[in-house]
Design a protein around this motif. Structure first.
Motif, PDB file in Angstrom:
ATOM      1  N   ASP A 259     -14.280 -22.621   9.441  1.00 24.81           N
ATOM      2  CA  ASP A 259     -14.974 -21.327   9.395  1.00 24.81           C
ATOM      3  C   ASP A 259     -13.982 -20.184   9.514  1.00 24.81           C
ATOM      4  O   ASP A 259     -14.085 -19.175   8.814  1.00 24.81           O
ATOM      5  N   GLU A 260     -13.026 -20.337  10.413  1.00 20.36           N
ATOM      6  CA  GLU A 260     -12.016 -19.289  10.604  1.00 20.36           C
ATOM      7  C   GLU A 260     -11.191 -19.112   9.332  1.00 20.36           C
ATOM      8  O   GLU A 260     -10.900 -17.988   8.921  1.00 20.36           O
ATOM      9  N   ALA A 261     -10.812 -20.217   8.693  1.00 16.96           N
ATOM     10  CA  ALA A 261     -10.043 -20.131   7.449  1.00 16.96           C
ATOM     11  C   ALA A 261     -10.829 -19.384   6.385  1.00 16.96           C
ATOM     12  O   ALA A 261     -10.271 -18.553   5.654  1.00 16.96           O
ATOM     13  N   SER A 262     -12.117 -19.651   6.303  1.00 14.72           N
ATOM     14  CA  SER A 262     -12.962 -18.969   5.322  1.00 14.72           C
ATOM     15  C   SER A 262     -12.989 -17.465   5.588  1.00 14.72           C
ATOM     16  O   SER A 262     -12.901 -16.651   4.651  1.00 14.72           O
ATOM     17  N   LYS A 263     -13.095 -17.088   6.845  1.00 15.45           N
ATOM     18  CA  LYS A 263     -13.095 -15.662   7.204  1.00 15.45           C
ATOM     19  C   LYS A 263     -11.765 -15.007   6.849  1.00 15.45           C
ATOM     20  O   LYS A 263     -11.724 -13.875   6.367  1.00 15.45           O
ATOM     21  N   ILE A 264     -10.674 -15.723   7.102  1.00 15.64           N
ATOM     22  CA  ILE A 264      -9.348 -15.174   6.798  1.00 15.64           C
ATOM     23  C   ILE A 264      -9.187 -14.990   5.293  1.00 15.64           C
ATOM     24  O   ILE A 264      -8.682 -13.966   4.834  1.00 15.64           O
ATOM     25  N   ILE A 265      -9.626 -15.981   4.522  1.00 23.28           N
ATOM     26  CA  ILE A 265      -9.528 -15.873   3.056  1.00 23.28           C
ATOM     27  C   ILE A 265     -10.305 -14.659   2.562  1.00 23.28           C
ATOM     28  O   ILE A 265      -9.815 -13.891   1.724  1.00 23.28           O
ATOM     29  N   THR A 266     -11.499 -14.462   3.078  1.00 25.52           N
ATOM     30  CA  THR A 266     -12.306 -13.304   2.692  1.00 25.52           C
ATOM     31  C   THR A 266     -11.593 -12.005   3.054  1.00 25.52           C
ATOM     32  O   THR A 266     -11.547 -11.062   2.252  1.00 25.52           O
ATOM     33  N   ALA A 267     -11.010 -11.960   4.245  1.00 27.13           N
ATOM     34  CA  ALA A 267     -10.300 -10.754   4.677  1.00 27.13           C
ATOM     35  C   ALA A 267      -9.062 -10.496   3.819  1.00 27.13           C
ATOM     36  O   ALA A 267      -8.749  -9.340   3.498  1.00 27.13           O
ATOM     37  N   ILE A 268      -8.358 -11.565   3.436  1.00 27.36           N
ATOM     38  CA  ILE A 268      -7.183 -11.407   2.569  1.00 27.36           C
ATOM     39  C   ILE A 268      -7.600 -10.823   1.225  1.00 27.36           C
ATOM     40  O   ILE A 268      -6.968  -9.886   0.712  1.00 27.36           O
ATOM     41  N   ARG A 269      -8.667 -11.350   0.664  1.00 26.39           N
ATOM     42  CA  ARG A 269      -9.141 -10.840  -0.630  1.00 26.39           C
ATOM     43  C   ARG A 269      -9.503  -9.363  -0.535  1.00 26.39           C
ATOM     44  O   ARG A 269      -9.188  -8.572  -1.422  1.00 26.39           O
ATOM     45  N   GLN A 270     -10.157  -8.995   0.565  1.00 27.69           N
ATOM     46  CA  GLN A 270     -10.529  -7.592   0.748  1.00 27.69           C
ATOM     47  C   GLN A 270      -9.277  -6.725   0.889  1.00 27.69           C
ATOM     48  O   GLN A 270      -9.185  -5.647   0.284  1.00 27.69           O
ATOM     49  N   ALA A 271      -8.310  -7.187   1.654  1.00 28.39           N
ATOM     50  CA  ALA A 271      -7.077  -6.417   1.836  1.00 28.39           C
ATOM     51  C   ALA A 271      -6.329  -6.268   0.518  1.00 28.39           C
ATOM     52  O   ALA A 271      -5.765  -5.203   0.233  1.00 28.39           O
ATOM     53  N   LEU A 272      -6.331  -7.320  -0.288  1.00 31.49           N
ATOM     54  CA  LEU A 272      -5.665  -7.239  -1.588  1.00 31.49           C
ATOM     55  C   LEU A 272      -6.388  -6.266  -2.516  1.00 31.49           C
ATOM     56  O   LEU A 272      -5.747  -5.510  -3.256  1.00 31.49           O
TER      57      LEU A 272
END
Length: 108
Positions: free
Chosen positions: A87-100
């Motif tokens: 779950d944490e990895a999924s949240k991080i991936i989403t946050a990375i996409r948003q930051a990009l």
């Protein structure tokens, strides 16, 4: 210090930091999976050992089965931790996409 005032530079830095966090989380997931496999193997060995003791010493067989059950409980807790890591990895991936997307000026 100018990069702290530059939203694009801040977004890129944030994405880089989150990517590093994701790498650590992915490694944790791999470690958790390896641990679960080891726990499964030991539980299987304990099951077989208990069967071996059945005809020799019933009390010993019962103690071995108790250890096997404890190991199953431990494995369940490890599995729950693994699910939290996913779950944490999924949240991080989403946050990375948003930051990009922010780093690209919202055109991503």
């Amino acid at each position: 210090m100018a990069e702290f005032n530059d939203p694009q530079a801040r977004a890129k830095k944030r994405a880089t930091d989150m990517h590093a966090s994701l790498d650590y989380t992915i490694q944790d997931e791999r470690d958790t999976e390896a641990l679960m496999e080891k726990l499964d193997k030991v539980a299987s060995e304990l099951f077989e050992l208990a069967q071996d003791w059945d005809d020799v010493d019933e009390q010993m067989a019962a103690r071995v089965r108790e250890q096997e059950q404890r190991l199953h409980g431990l494995r369940s807790r490890v599995e729950s931790m693994g699910e939290m890591e996913a779950d944490e990895a999924s949240k991080i991936i989403t946050a990375i996409r948003q930051a990009l997307r922010e780093a690209r000026g919202g055109n991503g």
